[in-house]
Design an enzyme around this catalytic site. Structure first.
Site, PDB file in Angstrom:
ATOM      1  N   CYS A  23      31.712  28.999  42.241  1.00  0.00           N
ATOM      2  CA  CYS A  23      32.668  29.302  42.612  1.00  0.00           C
ATOM      3  C   CYS A  23      33.955  28.930  41.752  1.00  0.00           C
ATOM      4  O   CYS A  23      34.687  29.019  41.786  1.00  0.00           O
ATOM      5  CB  CYS A  23      33.039  28.882  43.685  1.00  0.00           C
TER       6      CYS A  23
ATOM      7  N   HIS B 124      41.406  29.969  44.984  1.00  0.00           N
ATOM      8  CA  HIS B 124      39.718  29.997  45.077  1.00  0.00           C
ATOM      9  C   HIS B 124      40.018  30.983  46.588  1.00  0.00           C
ATOM     10  O   HIS B 124      40.519  30.509  47.754  1.00  0.00           O
ATOM     11  CB  HIS B 124      38.800  29.635  44.667  1.00  0.00           C
TER      12      HIS B 124
ATOM     13  N   ASN C  72      34.607  36.604  49.390  1.00  0.00           N
ATOM     14  CA  ASN C  72      34.569  35.091  47.969  1.00  0.00           C
ATOM     15  C   ASN C  72      33.744  35.819  47.477  1.00  0.00           C
ATOM     16  O   ASN C  72      31.940  35.766  46.854  1.00  0.00           O
ATOM     17  CB  ASN C  72      33.642  33.823  48.902  1.00  0.00           C
TER      18      ASN C  72
END
Ligand code: UT7
Length: 320
Positions: A114, A247, A277
């Site tokens: 990520c 994020h 996500n």
């Protein structure tokens, strides 16, 4: 004269299919209320069968190129961050380079889960500052839905698909002010996705596996520290930051970082509700959205940050 990596274009792509919490609740023991309260997610996008990480990357990249008003051929470095490449090799960067019709320069992939887009910004910044590259395309692109175990309620509620892109060019005007990246490999068992074929299990399938609660705690603490590190490196106060582009893993993690910055949520770009996500794509998708809708204005100071498997984490401070 100092050469900065200045943002000259952004782009994003989200697949058409919307998978809501209600859809997921039909298959596993969960509910829209639980998912929304614990994560801030309502729905996520799912790539169609014909789509690939490089096809999505191409759309995002072309948008960024169009915004910048350059020719694709002006790009001399392509960095693609992905944890879901369509091939073991060639890299998605090379596939994207070909899709864009670029025959010069260099393209490669990075794998930092990520945090991939932040790691990409760090590399781009250093290439531009050193003079090794002039125009750099950074793309984060993911099809997480294909490495998600849709029977695991601990993970299948979280992830989505998409691609985000940013174009950076050497400039005398300010751009990236600093980047900060870190990793600590001791946490592999808390968040991972194995590659069974590479482990000798030809028929195996690799899915995301996560001890969510433990990841959550480390993420909140670590992102708090990266905020301090970034401000100190730039001799800035919390109030100097105009926008936080985090994020998009969980609204509660995002809110904790905003609180650390004493920043109202009005100055935080949030896409998690409708995108979930999207791993390495999430920060660049959020950045693109806020640039295109006019929230982020030229001259403003923007803090991008991410945390992911590895663990990896990092930030980029940008004067847009
Ligand atoms: O981007 C990479 C980094 N990843 C992240 O940052 C993700 C970080 N983690 C998270 O976002 C959160 O930990 C989750 C959203 C994954 C889970 O939320 P939580 O508040 O940490 O829940 P938990 O894991 O502590 O579970 C609490 C309860 C448990 O039940 P018991 O043991 O209290 O009876 C779970 O079994 O909630 C249960 N649970 C669920 N219930 C309904 C776990 N998942 C679900 C679900 N629906 N989907």
């Amino acid at each position: 004269m100092t050469q900065y990596a200045k943002v000259i274009g952004t782009g994003g792509y989200l697949p058409e299919e919307i998978r809501t919490n209600e859809h997921i609740s039909e298959k596993v023991d969960t509910s829209d209320t639980w998912i929304f309260e614990r994560t801030g997610i309502k729905s996520r996008r799912i790539a169609a069968k014909h789509e690939t990480t490089s096809s999505m990357a191409e759309v995002a990249a072309r948008q960024a190129i169009e915004m910048a008003g350059i020719a694709a051929d002006d790009i001399d470095l392509i960095i693609v961050a992905t944890g879901t490449p369509e091939n073991v090799y060639p890299g998605t960067g090379c596939v994207l380079q070909h899709r864009l019709g670029i025959k010069k320069g260099v393209a490669f992939d990075i794998q930092a889960a990520c945090s991939g887009s932040i790691f990409g910004l760090d590399i781009a910044n250093n290439y531009i500052k050193s003079g090794a590259a002039k125009t750099v395309l950074v793309v984060g692109t993911e099809i997480n839905s294909r490495i998600t175990d849709w029977t695991d309620r601990g993970t299948c509620i979280l992830f989505g698909d998409g691609a985000g892109a940013v174009l950076l060019q050497a400039s005398d005007e300010q751009g990236i002010l600093s980047t900060h990246i870190h990793s600590d490999g001791q946490y592999e068992d808390l968040l991972n996705c194995p590659n069974p074929q590479a482990m000798g299990d030809a028929d195996g399938v690799g899915y995301i596996s996560m001890k969510g609660n433990e990841v959550f705690k480390v993420a909140v603490n670590t992102l708090g520290r990266i905020v301090d590190e970034t401000l100190a490196a730039n001799n800035m106060q919390k109030s100097d930051i105009d926008w936080l582009v985090p994020h998009q893993a969980n609204i509660r993690i995002i809110a904790a970082t905003a609180k650390k910055l004493k920043m109202s949520m009005d100055h935080v770009v949030v896409t998690v509700e409708e995108q979930g996500n999207t791993s390495s794509a999430s920060v660049l998708l959020a950045f693109n959205e806020a640039v295109r809708d006019g929230r982020i204005q030229r001259g403003q100071t923007v803090l991008l940050e991410a945390f992911g498997a590895g663990f990896t984490w990092g930030s980029a401070l940008i004067r847009y």
